[in-house]
Design an enzyme around this catalytic site. Structure first.
Site, PDB file in Angstrom:
ATOM      1  N   LYS A 197       4.626 -17.612  16.691  1.00 31.15           N
ATOM      2  CA  LYS A 197       5.095 -18.929  16.245  1.00 31.15           C
ATOM      3  C   LYS A 197       5.988 -19.579  17.303  1.00 31.15           C
ATOM      4  CE  LYS A 197       7.093 -17.097  12.563  1.00 31.15           C
ATOM      5  NZ  LYS A 197       7.996 -16.728  11.434  1.00 31.15           N
ATOM      6  N   CYS A 234       8.009 -13.934  -1.539  1.00 35.27           N
ATOM      7  CA  CYS A 234       7.908 -13.516  -0.144  1.00 35.27           C
ATOM      8  C   CYS A 234       7.470 -12.053  -0.042  1.00 35.27           C
ATOM      9  CB  CYS A 234       9.243 -13.699   0.569  1.00 35.27           C
ATOM     10  SG  CYS A 234       9.119 -13.136   2.275  1.00 35.27           S
ATOM     11  N   CYS A 268      15.698 -10.266   4.017  1.00 42.61           N
ATOM     12  CA  CYS A 268      15.272  -9.295   5.041  1.00 42.61           C
ATOM     13  C   CYS A 268      15.776  -9.805   6.390  1.00 42.61           C
ATOM     14  CB  CYS A 268      13.748  -9.128   5.015  1.00 42.61           C
ATOM     15  SG  CYS A 268      12.851 -10.345   5.986  1.00 42.61           S
ATOM     16  N   ARG A 288       5.392 -25.313  15.175  1.00 40.25           N
ATOM     17  CA  ARG A 288       5.534 -25.599  13.734  1.00 40.25           C
ATOM     18  C   ARG A 288       6.159 -26.978  13.544  1.00 40.25           C
ATOM     19  NH1 ARG A 288       6.107 -20.460  10.742  1.00 40.25           N
ATOM     20  NH2 ARG A 288       4.682 -19.020  11.771  1.00 40.25           N
ATOM     21  N   CYS A 294      15.129 -16.192   7.965  1.00 41.21           N
ATOM     22  CA  CYS A 294      14.620 -17.526   7.607  1.00 41.21           C
ATOM     23  C   CYS A 294      15.714 -18.535   7.248  1.00 41.21           C
ATOM     24  CB  CYS A 294      13.621 -17.410   6.469  1.00 41.21           C
ATOM     25  SG  CYS A 294      12.171 -16.442   6.933  1.00 41.21           S
ATOM     26  N   CYS A 317      17.293 -17.950   1.833  1.00 43.53           N
ATOM     27  CA  CYS A 317      15.839 -18.002   1.978  1.00 43.53           C
ATOM     28  C   CYS A 317      15.198 -17.725   0.625  1.00 43.53           C
ATOM     29  CB  CYS A 317      15.377 -16.968   2.997  1.00 43.53           C
ATOM     30  SG  CYS A 317      15.447 -15.284   2.343  1.00 43.53           S
ATOM     31  N   LYS A 327       8.930 -22.922  17.763  1.00 37.84           N
ATOM     32  CA  LYS A 327       9.720 -23.888  16.989  1.00 37.84           C
ATOM     33  C   LYS A 327      10.543 -24.791  17.893  1.00 37.84           C
ATOM     34  CE  LYS A 327       9.926 -20.771  13.076  1.00 37.84           C
ATOM     35  NZ  LYS A 327      10.777 -20.044  12.127  1.00 37.84           N
ATOM     36  N   ARG A 384       2.646 -24.885   2.734  1.00 35.79           N
ATOM     37  CA  ARG A 384       3.783 -25.491   3.444  1.00 35.79           C
ATOM     38  C   ARG A 384       3.328 -26.821   4.032  1.00 35.79           C
ATOM     39  NH1 ARG A 384       6.389 -21.644   7.664  1.00 35.79           N
ATOM     40  NH2 ARG A 384       7.198 -20.571   5.837  1.00 35.79           N
TER      41      ARG A 384
END
Ligand code: SRM
Ligand code: SF4
Length: 569
Positions: free
Chosen positions: A213, A440, A479, A148, A483, A434, A215, A79
């Site tokens: 994480k 994934c 899921c 991120r 995302c 996503c 953001k 990424r």
């Protein structure tokens, strides 16, 4: 409110991995040198995330590999962080070349204005990261328990304001970047410097980095095309008399949850005050360090800032941030969002330059027999003297096109069939999916490979009732991790098991209200069966200007979700 003892039980295994990693070194270098396997050690898979790299395997052939007693078909996703989503044509060409040389011939534009390359073999990782760095892009902190990619409205609605906000975006990204030299040693030099970790210091993060994480998004109203309220920390630009006065501060947004686990839920951020542009870095740091010190380090399912705020209360949180910065936040100022979508087609900035917003379905840039998208963008990159802008809606803007290049770019767009040209429906232009299968590791169901077909069928219904150009937001994920921010879409489809999706309805078109569960575990045929009558009713019974999400609430299909902690009720 929770007590200290409740917040300090045994740390999660990832905490121990981070702490003993020598500032993210672990045994990554040894793992890269080991040619007996396509994988790296399980502890190192946690650490490489901080370097922007995820170990994955091709799930389409997992069963067959097991049958043949072969190790999984391991490869890596890289990424690439692009603050504010802006990169140069030269950088685009580097990513494009790497997609051919080391990845799966596609470029993925993510929901956070980053690039992803999929299918990179272990032996090609260092060379790829090296070339990315040479192009002055980086993969550091694209993933991991740190801030991120910092995102920001990509389309210069007002170019001079956008320039200022973009500069703030870059300052935040830089200020909150990890300082460890591990990245440079591993990926650029290929050798660990003697005593390197003793020289390392992480003044903001410390040895254990954040609990989870983190953001950040910056939005410039009236566009909410970054979904600012879905972020741990957000800045909403306040423009007064044509100048940037400052930002409203938002905290505690996030999408991820687990099915059937009400202690996890999506949450939209609270607006807690106003800051001047020169207070942004101090406030951002104070929010991050508050989360560093008080976030849950024992249960990663409840470790995001949204849960810290839910547990301790927003008043406590504001007081803690204010005590860290040493000033009181001013009251937030009025603002108004109109939409979350992109401004497709041509637009002209106040700087006189042109921008062309292209629709890239699910952000996957590739060539097919009928649609040579990747080749077309490559040809544009070769002659373009402006920039490229990745949007948080997985689209691409060819930005800052000078008048002299406009005709040539227009010709390439038309030759490669890149422009929507009014062909796409309003729902498709407002769709996100996503990645999900096959890369994934967390996918429970298809998403990117499924949504285009579902839209084909929905479009038949939509066309039949005259709604083709009506904008309806629809987002799908494989899921519940969220995302594609599905809980902030008027229609959310969330994978539960192979070909089983929960349908969520009722979010606001402008990203200011979450949706709510309408119906559980539908296969694709059932999704159509459930949605078609609602869409038809919307066509015939909506009020003047009423949005689809508002309609589904007014008609009682779902209740309005006023706060994340009501999401499961
Ligand atoms: Fe995500 C994990 C893909 C945006 C919430 N996400 C993953 C991983 C890395 C799976 C994994 O951990 O093994 C996925 C890799 C799939 C692949 O093969 O590429 C993945 N996430 C993506 C991307 C590529 C989706 C896309 O199609 O664009 C987006 C990359 C963004 C970027 O450039 O940084 C992406 N992920 C998001 C968003 C949206 C956003 O940030 O605006 C969210 C919801 C917002 C949020 O964070 O609350 C999101 N991803 C998650 C979660 C759940 C986090 C949580 O708080 O519960 C996970 C799982 C986890 O962290 O444990 C996850
Ligand atoms: Fe994977 Fe789930 Fe994220 Fe989709 S939402 S990319 S399936 S983690």
């Amino acid at each position: 409110m929770i007590s200290e003892t409740e917040t300090s039980p045994k740390p999660s295994p990832v905490e121990l991995i981070k702490e003993s990693s020598n500032y993210l070194r672990g045994t990554i270098l040894e793992g890269l040198a080991d040619t007996s396997t396509g994988a790296i050690s399980s502890d190192d898979t946690q650490l490489t995330k901080f370097h922007g790299i995820y170990q994955q395997d091709d799930r389409d052939i997992r069963r067959e590999r097991r049958r043949q007693k072969l190790e999984r078909a391991y490869s890596f996703m890289i990424r690439i962080r692009v603050p504010g989503g802006i990169c140069t044509p030269e950088q685009w060409l580097v990513i494009d070349r790497l997609a051919s040389e080391h990845a799966n011939d596609t470029i993925k534009i993510t929901t956070r204005q980053a690039f992803q390359l999929h299918g990179v073999l272990k032996g090609n990782l260092r060379s790829s990261v090296n070339q990315i760095n040479k192009s002055l892009l980086t993969t550091i902190a694209a993933c991991g328990d740190v801030n991120r990619n910092t995102i920001c409205n990509p389309n210069p609605y007002e170019s001079h304001i956008h320039e200022e906000v973009y500069a703030v975006t870059n300052r935040i990204a830089e200020h909150l970047s990890p300082r460890s030299r591990a990245y440079h040693e591993i990926w650029i030099n290929g050798t660990l410097a003697a005593g390197g970790e003793q020289k390392d210091e992480e003044p903001i993060y410390g040895k254990r980095y954040l609990p989870r994480k983190f953001k950040i998004a910056l939005a410039i109203p009236p566009r909410n095309d970054v979904d600012v309220l879905a972020h741990d920390l957000g800045f909403i630009a306040i423009v007064e008399e044509g100048s940037l006065a400052g930002f409203n501060l938002t905290v505690g947004g996030g999408m991820g949850m687990d099915h059937n686990k009400p202690t996890t839920f999506p949450r939209l951020a609270d607006v807690i005050g106003f800051v001047n542009p020169d207070q942004v870095l101090a406030v951002a740091e104070a929010v991050v360090t508050t989360q560093r010190d008080f976030g849950n380090r024992s249960n990663r399912k409840n470790a995001r800032l949204k849960y810290t705020i839910e547990a301790r209360g927003i008043d406590w949180f504001l007081a803690e941030v204010e005590s860290r910065v040493g000033f009181t936040l001013k009251p937030s100022r009025p603002f108004n969002f109109e939409s979350m979508g992109d401004r497709y087609g041509w637009s002209r900035g106040t700087n006189g330059k042109w921008n062309l917003n292209l629709f890239i379905e699910n952000g996957r840039v590739l060539d097919t027999d009928s649609q040579p998208t990747r080749s077309g963008i490559r040809e544009i990159a070769k002659i373009h003297d402006g920039d490229f802008r990745l949007t948080a809606n997985q689209n691409l803007i060819i930005g800052n096109i000078s008048e002299s290049r406009k005709a040539a770019i227009e010709a390439l767009v038309s030759r490669h069939g890149l422009s929507d040209g009014g062909k796409q429906s309003g729902i498709r232009l407002n769709s996100l999916a996503c990645v999900a299968l096959p890369t994934c590791g967390l996918a429970l169901a298809e998403s990117e490979r499924m949504l285009p077909g579902i839209l084909d069928q929905l479009e038949e219904v939509i066309d039949g009732c005259g709604l083709r150009s009506d904008e309806i937001t629809i987002r799908m994920t494989g899921c519940p991790n969220g995302c594609a921010r599905p809980y902030n879409a008027e229609i959310g489809l969330v994978g539960k098991a192979p070909n089983r999706y929960n349908i969520y309805l009722g979010a606001a078109f402008d990203g200011t209200r979450l949706n709510k569960l309408y119906h559980k575990a539908n296969n694709t045929a059932e999704i159509l069966e459930k949605l078609a009558p609602i869409i038809r009713a919307y066509a015939s019974e909506r009020r003047e200007g009423e949005r689809f999400g508002d309609f589904t609430i007014r008609k009682g299909y779902v209740e309005a979700c006023r706060h994340g902690n009501e999401f499961h009720n």
